[in-house]
Design a protein around this motif. Sequence first.
Motif, PDB file in Angstrom:
ATOM      1  N   ASN A 179     -19.238   0.382  13.237  1.00  0.00           N
ATOM      2  CA  ASN A 179     -19.189   0.542  14.687  1.00  0.00           C
ATOM      3  C   ASN A 179     -17.937   1.316  15.110  1.00  0.00           C
ATOM      4  O   ASN A 179     -17.982   2.198  15.966  1.00  0.00           O
ATOM      5  N   TYR A 180     -16.811   0.988  14.491  1.00  0.00           N
ATOM      6  CA  TYR A 180     -15.578   1.721  14.784  1.00  0.00           C
ATOM      7  C   TYR A 180     -15.658   3.159  14.267  1.00  0.00           C
ATOM      8  O   TYR A 180     -15.146   4.091  14.902  1.00  0.00           O
ATOM      9  N   ALA A 181     -16.303   3.354  13.112  1.00  0.00           N
ATOM     10  CA  ALA A 181     -16.397   4.692  12.526  1.00  0.00           C
ATOM     11  C   ALA A 181     -17.200   5.637  13.417  1.00  0.00           C
ATOM     12  O   ALA A 181     -16.901   6.837  13.496  1.00  0.00           O
ATOM     13  N   VAL A 182     -18.215   5.108  14.090  1.00  0.00           N
ATOM     14  CA  VAL A 182     -19.003   5.924  15.008  1.00  0.00           C
ATOM     15  C   VAL A 182     -18.119   6.539  16.090  1.00  0.00           C
ATOM     16  O   VAL A 182     -18.360   7.650  16.569  1.00  0.00           O
ATOM     17  N   SER A 183     -17.071   5.825  16.461  1.00  0.00           N
ATOM     18  CA  SER A 183     -16.129   6.308  17.483  1.00  0.00           C
ATOM     19  C   SER A 183     -14.924   7.011  16.863  1.00  0.00           C
ATOM     20  O   SER A 183     -13.942   7.295  17.561  1.00  0.00           O
ATOM     21  N   GLY A 184     -14.975   7.272  15.563  1.00  0.00           N
ATOM     22  CA  GLY A 184     -13.870   7.962  14.889  1.00  0.00           C
ATOM     23  C   GLY A 184     -12.634   7.110  14.733  1.00  0.00           C
ATOM     24  O   GLY A 184     -11.513   7.636  14.705  1.00  0.00           O
ATOM     25  N   LEU A 185     -12.810   5.784  14.607  1.00  0.00           N
ATOM     26  CA  LEU A 185     -11.671   4.871  14.581  1.00  0.00           C
ATOM     27  C   LEU A 185     -11.468   4.213  13.210  1.00  0.00           C
ATOM     28  O   LEU A 185     -10.961   3.103  13.120  1.00  0.00           O
ATOM     29  N   VAL A 186     -11.861   4.914  12.146  1.00  0.00           N
ATOM     30  CA  VAL A 186     -11.620   4.432  10.781  1.00  0.00           C
ATOM     31  C   VAL A 186     -10.972   5.565   9.987  1.00  0.00           C
ATOM     32  O   VAL A 186     -11.459   6.696   9.986  1.00  0.00           O
ATOM     33  N   ASN A 187      -9.861   5.256   9.323  1.00  0.00           N
ATOM     34  CA  ASN A 187      -9.168   6.224   8.484  1.00  0.00           C
ATOM     35  C   ASN A 187      -9.586   5.953   7.034  1.00  0.00           C
ATOM     36  O   ASN A 187      -9.077   5.025   6.394  1.00  0.00           O
ATOM     37  N   TRP A 188     -10.504   6.766   6.521  1.00  0.00           N
ATOM     38  CA  TRP A 188     -11.106   6.477   5.215  1.00  0.00           C
ATOM     39  C   TRP A 188     -10.144   6.615   4.034  1.00  0.00           C
ATOM     40  O   TRP A 188     -10.225   5.820   3.091  1.00  0.00           O
ATOM     41  N   PRO A 189      -9.242   7.595   4.012  1.00  0.00           N
ATOM     42  CA  PRO A 189      -8.262   7.618   2.907  1.00  0.00           C
ATOM     43  C   PRO A 189      -7.419   6.341   2.854  1.00  0.00           C
ATOM     44  O   PRO A 189      -7.109   5.842   1.766  1.00  0.00           O
ATOM     45  N   VAL A 190      -7.054   5.820   4.015  1.00  0.00           N
ATOM     46  CA  VAL A 190      -6.296   4.574   4.049  1.00  0.00           C
ATOM     47  C   VAL A 190      -7.153   3.408   3.561  1.00  0.00           C
ATOM     48  O   VAL A 190      -6.669   2.508   2.863  1.00  0.00           O
ATOM     49  N   VAL A 191      -8.447   3.429   3.914  1.00  0.00           N
ATOM     50  CA  VAL A 191      -9.366   2.399   3.412  1.00  0.00           C
ATOM     51  C   VAL A 191      -9.376   2.402   1.885  1.00  0.00           C
ATOM     52  O   VAL A 191      -9.297   1.349   1.237  1.00  0.00           O
ATOM     53  N   ALA A 192      -9.481   3.605   1.300  1.00  0.00           N
ATOM     54  CA  ALA A 192      -9.505   3.715  -0.160  1.00  0.00           C
ATOM     55  C   ALA A 192      -8.216   3.169  -0.775  1.00  0.00           C
ATOM     56  O   ALA A 192      -8.249   2.433  -1.775  1.00  0.00           O
ATOM     57  N   ALA A 193      -7.074   3.522  -0.168  1.00  0.00           N
ATOM     58  CA  ALA A 193      -5.791   3.042  -0.695  1.00  0.00           C
ATOM     59  C   ALA A 193      -5.680   1.525  -0.563  1.00  0.00           C
ATOM     60  O   ALA A 193      -5.203   0.839  -1.481  1.00  0.00           O
ATOM     61  N   LEU A 194      -6.128   0.978   0.567  1.00  0.00           N
ATOM     62  CA  LEU A 194      -6.120  -0.472   0.754  1.00  0.00           C
ATOM     63  C   LEU A 194      -6.956  -1.164  -0.304  1.00  0.00           C
ATOM     64  O   LEU A 194      -6.570  -2.215  -0.848  1.00  0.00           O
ATOM     65  N   THR A 195      -8.115  -0.590  -0.595  1.00  0.00           N
ATOM     66  CA  THR A 195      -9.036  -1.201  -1.548  1.00  0.00           C
ATOM     67  C   THR A 195      -8.455  -1.209  -2.959  1.00  0.00           C
ATOM     68  O   THR A 195      -8.525  -2.212  -3.673  1.00  0.00           O
ATOM     69  N   VAL A 196      -7.872  -0.075  -3.350  1.00  0.00           N
ATOM     70  CA  VAL A 196      -7.254   0.003  -4.678  1.00  0.00           C
ATOM     71  C   VAL A 196      -6.099  -0.994  -4.776  1.00  0.00           C
ATOM     72  O   VAL A 196      -5.967  -1.725  -5.773  1.00  0.00           O
ATOM     73  N   GLY A 197      -5.269  -1.020  -3.738  1.00  0.00           N
ATOM     74  CA  GLY A 197      -4.161  -1.980  -3.732  1.00  0.00           C
ATOM     75  C   GLY A 197      -4.651  -3.410  -3.732  1.00  0.00           C
ATOM     76  O   GLY A 197      -4.075  -4.280  -4.410  1.00  0.00           O
ATOM     77  N   GLY A 198      -5.736  -3.684  -2.986  1.00  0.00           N
ATOM     78  CA  GLY A 198      -6.287  -5.034  -2.947  1.00  0.00           C
ATOM     79  C   GLY A 198      -6.775  -5.493  -4.303  1.00  0.00           C
ATOM     80  O   GLY A 198      -6.603  -6.664  -4.677  1.00  0.00           O
ATOM     81  N   ALA A 199      -7.406  -4.575  -5.062  1.00  0.00           N
ATOM     82  CA  ALA A 199      -7.870  -4.920  -6.410  1.00  0.00           C
ATOM     83  C   ALA A 199      -6.696  -5.271  -7.308  1.00  0.00           C
ATOM     84  O   ALA A 199      -6.748  -6.246  -8.085  1.00  0.00           O
ATOM     85  N   ALA A 200      -5.611  -4.491  -7.198  1.00  0.00           N
ATOM     86  CA  ALA A 200      -4.413  -4.783  -8.002  1.00  0.00           C
ATOM     87  C   ALA A 200      -3.803  -6.119  -7.595  1.00  0.00           C
ATOM     88  O   ALA A 200      -3.388  -6.924  -8.440  1.00  0.00           O
ATOM     89  N   GLY A 201      -3.756  -6.377  -6.278  1.00  0.00           N
ATOM     90  CA  GLY A 201      -3.208  -7.643  -5.802  1.00  0.00           C
ATOM     91  C   GLY A 201      -4.021  -8.838  -6.273  1.00  0.00           C
ATOM     92  O   GLY A 201      -3.465  -9.900  -6.591  1.00  0.00           O
ATOM     93  N   THR A 202      -5.341  -8.652  -6.341  1.00  0.00           N
ATOM     94  CA  THR A 202      -6.202  -9.725  -6.832  1.00  0.00           C
ATOM     95  C   THR A 202      -5.911 -10.036  -8.291  1.00  0.00           C
ATOM     96  O   THR A 202      -5.824 -11.207  -8.688  1.00  0.00           O
TER      97      THR A 202
END
Length: 264
Positions: A197-220
């Motif tokens: 829903n936010y992405a439809v309005s251009g309110l998601v930064n996908w490179p940051v999403v990718a970095a968060l996800t990679v970091g989250g996997a390492a944190g797990t």
Amino acid sequence: MDVSLATLLLSAASGVVVGLFLAVFGGGGSVLAAPLLIYVVGVRDPHIAIGTSAAGVALNALAGLSGHARAGRVKWPCAALFAVAGITGSIAGSTLAKMVDGQSLLLFFALAMALIALSMLRPAKSEGDPAVRLDRALTLRLAPMGLAAGFAAGFFGIGGGFLIVPGLMAATGMTLAHAQASSLLSVAVFGSATSANYAVSGLVNWPVVAALTVGGAAGTLIGLPVARRLGERAALGRRLFAGLILIVAAWVAANASGLIPPRI
């Protein structure tokens, strides 16, 4: 916002923190994602921070769900009904949130953080029926709870596990372990619907999403052995973490209301 190498590295480091706390303490860790994006990474628009963190939370929840599914802890019929019922709520909640002023939204977010912290201070009970099965009576209880939890998750841009877990337990009588595992399906679905829903309005930064996800996997990966070593001290650690969330909530509220400078 411009996505520099420093931004990606800070996003990944934020993901490590979120993944670590999620692995060690369970529900509540993902609520730190948006404040970290705003006050550490430097995302200036609260809507982008919430939309981006929702996507990252959804991806991390899917990773956690696969592990619980392999262990046979997910009650799929109950989990699926709760998630499907909450999709409409999450879309409605995130649509309303996009219409709210960014600073006002942060005040609401701070309130959600405080509620999550207080929920973590309650003693966790594991009693319940490990063989619970979905029937008509459970359906009538699960559906409205899923709708309400989805709305809250969408509006606040959080995983909503602090609502989903007790909701599943109250509606079905399943054990805490099964509720925690089953809740990840709803966390993934609600986060996906909110971020879309936010992405439809251009309110998601996908490179940051990718970095968060990679970091989250390492944190797990870092957090899982820590969780095993905590043993009997896990309850104390959970209370300390709840205190940390309360402090961050107070910071976000003070910042959003203009009582302190907007940058750290």
